[in-house]
Design a protein around this motif. Sequence first.
Motif, PDB file in Angstrom:
ATOM      1  N   ILE A 161       0.846  -1.182   0.000  1.00 55.76           N
ATOM      2  CA  ILE A 161       0.000   0.000   0.000  1.00 55.76           C
ATOM      3  C   ILE A 161       0.891   1.244   0.000  1.00 55.76           C
ATOM      4  CG2 ILE A 161      -0.246   0.098   2.519  1.00 55.76           C
ATOM      5  CD1 ILE A 161      -3.238   0.883   1.989  1.00 55.76           C
ATOM      6  N   SER A 162       0.499   2.228  -0.800  1.00 54.77           N
ATOM      7  CA  SER A 162       1.228   3.495  -0.863  1.00 54.77           C
ATOM      8  C   SER A 162       0.245   4.585  -1.274  1.00 54.77           C
ATOM      9  CB  SER A 162       2.369   3.412  -1.880  1.00 54.77           C
ATOM     10  OG  SER A 162       1.853   3.381  -3.199  1.00 54.77           O
ATOM     11  N   ASN A 163       0.717   5.820  -1.301  1.00 54.70           N
ATOM     12  CA  ASN A 163      -0.138   6.932  -1.716  1.00 54.70           C
ATOM     13  C   ASN A 163      -0.727   6.710  -3.103  1.00 54.70           C
ATOM     14  OD1 ASN A 163       0.844   7.998   0.656  1.00 54.70           O
ATOM     15  ND2 ASN A 163       1.742   9.809  -0.275  1.00 54.70           N
ATOM     16  N   THR A 168      -3.615  16.516   4.352  1.00 55.01           N
ATOM     17  CA  THR A 168      -4.800  15.793   4.803  1.00 55.01           C
ATOM     18  C   THR A 168      -5.351  14.966   3.654  1.00 55.01           C
ATOM     19  OG1 THR A 168      -5.319  17.644   6.275  1.00 55.01           O
ATOM     20  CG2 THR A 168      -7.068  16.062   5.874  1.00 55.01           C
ATOM     21  N   ALA A 169      -5.710  13.729   3.952  1.00 56.48           N
ATOM     22  CA  ALA A 169      -6.257  12.838   2.928  1.00 56.48           C
ATOM     23  C   ALA A 169      -7.586  13.375   2.417  1.00 56.48           C
ATOM     24  CB  ALA A 169      -6.451  11.443   3.515  1.00 56.48           C
ATOM     25  N   GLY A 218      -3.092   2.923  -2.988  1.00 55.88           N
ATOM     26  CA  GLY A 218      -4.021   2.525  -1.935  1.00 55.88           C
ATOM     27  C   GLY A 218      -5.023   3.577  -1.515  1.00 55.88           C
ATOM     28  N   VAL A 219      -6.091   3.106  -0.907  1.00 54.44           N
ATOM     29  CA  VAL A 219      -7.094   3.951  -0.260  1.00 54.44           C
ATOM     30  C   VAL A 219      -7.430   3.301   1.084  1.00 54.44           C
ATOM     31  CG1 VAL A 219      -8.084   4.794  -2.432  1.00 54.44           C
ATOM     32  CG2 VAL A 219      -9.105   2.820  -1.308  1.00 54.44           C
ATOM     33  N   LEU A 220      -8.039   4.076   1.955  1.00 56.97           N
ATOM     34  CA  LEU A 220      -8.491   3.561   3.243  1.00 56.97           C
ATOM     35  C   LEU A 220     -10.010   3.567   3.288  1.00 56.97           C
ATOM     36  CD1 LEU A 220      -6.032   5.386   5.674  1.00 56.97           C
ATOM     37  CD2 LEU A 220      -5.954   3.007   4.909  1.00 56.97           C
ATOM     38  N   LEU A 275     -16.456   5.824   5.703  1.00 57.08           N
ATOM     39  CA  LEU A 275     -15.780   6.728   4.780  1.00 57.08           C
ATOM     40  C   LEU A 275     -14.744   5.979   3.962  1.00 57.08           C
ATOM     41  CD1 LEU A 275     -14.808   9.496   7.386  1.00 57.08           C
ATOM     42  CD2 LEU A 275     -16.821   9.493   5.908  1.00 57.08           C
ATOM     43  N   CYS A 276     -14.486   6.476   2.779  1.00 56.99           N
ATOM     44  CA  CYS A 276     -13.388   5.991   1.949  1.00 56.99           C
ATOM     45  C   CYS A 276     -12.548   7.219   1.618  1.00 56.99           C
ATOM     46  CB  CYS A 276     -13.931   5.338   0.678  1.00 56.99           C
ATOM     47  SG  CYS A 276     -12.644   4.766  -0.457  1.00 56.99           S
ATOM     48  N   TYR A 277     -11.262   7.166   1.904  1.00 58.69           N
ATOM     49  CA  TYR A 277     -10.406   8.323   1.662  1.00 58.69           C
ATOM     50  C   TYR A 277      -9.016   7.898   1.232  1.00 58.69           C
ATOM     51  CZ  TYR A 277      -9.557   7.387   6.664  1.00 58.69           C
ATOM     52  OH  TYR A 277      -9.296   6.784   7.866  1.00 58.69           O
ATOM     53  N   GLU A 278      -8.257   8.883   0.740  1.00 60.35           N
ATOM     54  CA  GLU A 278      -6.915   8.624   0.249  1.00 60.35           C
ATOM     55  C   GLU A 278      -6.029   8.031   1.339  1.00 60.35           C
ATOM     56  OE1 GLU A 278      -5.916  12.061  -2.976  1.00 60.35           O
ATOM     57  OE2 GLU A 278      -5.787  12.623  -0.865  1.00 60.35           O
ATOM     58  N   TYR A 279      -5.105   7.204   0.918  1.00 60.49           N
ATOM     59  CA  TYR A 279      -4.084   6.690   1.812  1.00 60.49           C
ATOM     60  C   TYR A 279      -2.904   7.654   1.763  1.00 60.49           C
ATOM     61  CZ  TYR A 279      -0.402   3.804   3.762  1.00 60.49           C
ATOM     62  OH  TYR A 279       0.630   3.341   4.539  1.00 60.49           O
TER      63      TYR A 279
END
Length: 183
Positions: free
Chosen positions: A75-77, A114-115, A80-82, A125-129
């Motif tokens: 996982i990386s920017n 901030t993601a 991936g997502v969170l 929520l789904c947001y950037e990693y």
Amino acid sequence: MATGTQTNIEVDTQHYLNAPYKDVTIPLTSADLSQEVINLVLSVKSSWVGLSLKTTFFTDGISNKLLGCYHGDKISNETGVLVRINGKGTEKIIDRDNEIKSINLLSSIKCLNTAKLLAVFANGLCYEYLDGSTLDVETVRDPHIAKLIAIQMANMHFLCRAIPAPTESGYGVTIAKFLAHIP
């Protein structure tokens, strides 16, 4: 605020105004939680369709579940997502609408790391990693880390001058909600 150089704060208002909603509920106890998260992510990241996606669980939460969804080796920017699935009953204490507004506002300010919120769903929520590590008692005492924290706090306080102040303390409201739910 201390005197010195001021940060140039730019707000991406289009992103701030948009919080896409997905009409999905992901049960915390789902036997196939990873697949449900992957399905949600594919609805947000259509360019990932056809890629081999993996999930990983992050374990530091108390009641929420946090999963990373990614393609590739790790996982990386970029890969991936969170996805955060809210714990049962947490909305009784945490104002989720206000949380979403805050995340959107913070991610719209270009000087803060901030993601960005990618989607909101019924219970999460789904947001950037963003690559990083969790701070603890030891790391916040490191002079280099302490300086970085101070810079971000100064940016936040500077930002507060440009945002209308809330009419009541969020801290007081949250404590009152918490105490109201103690048996």
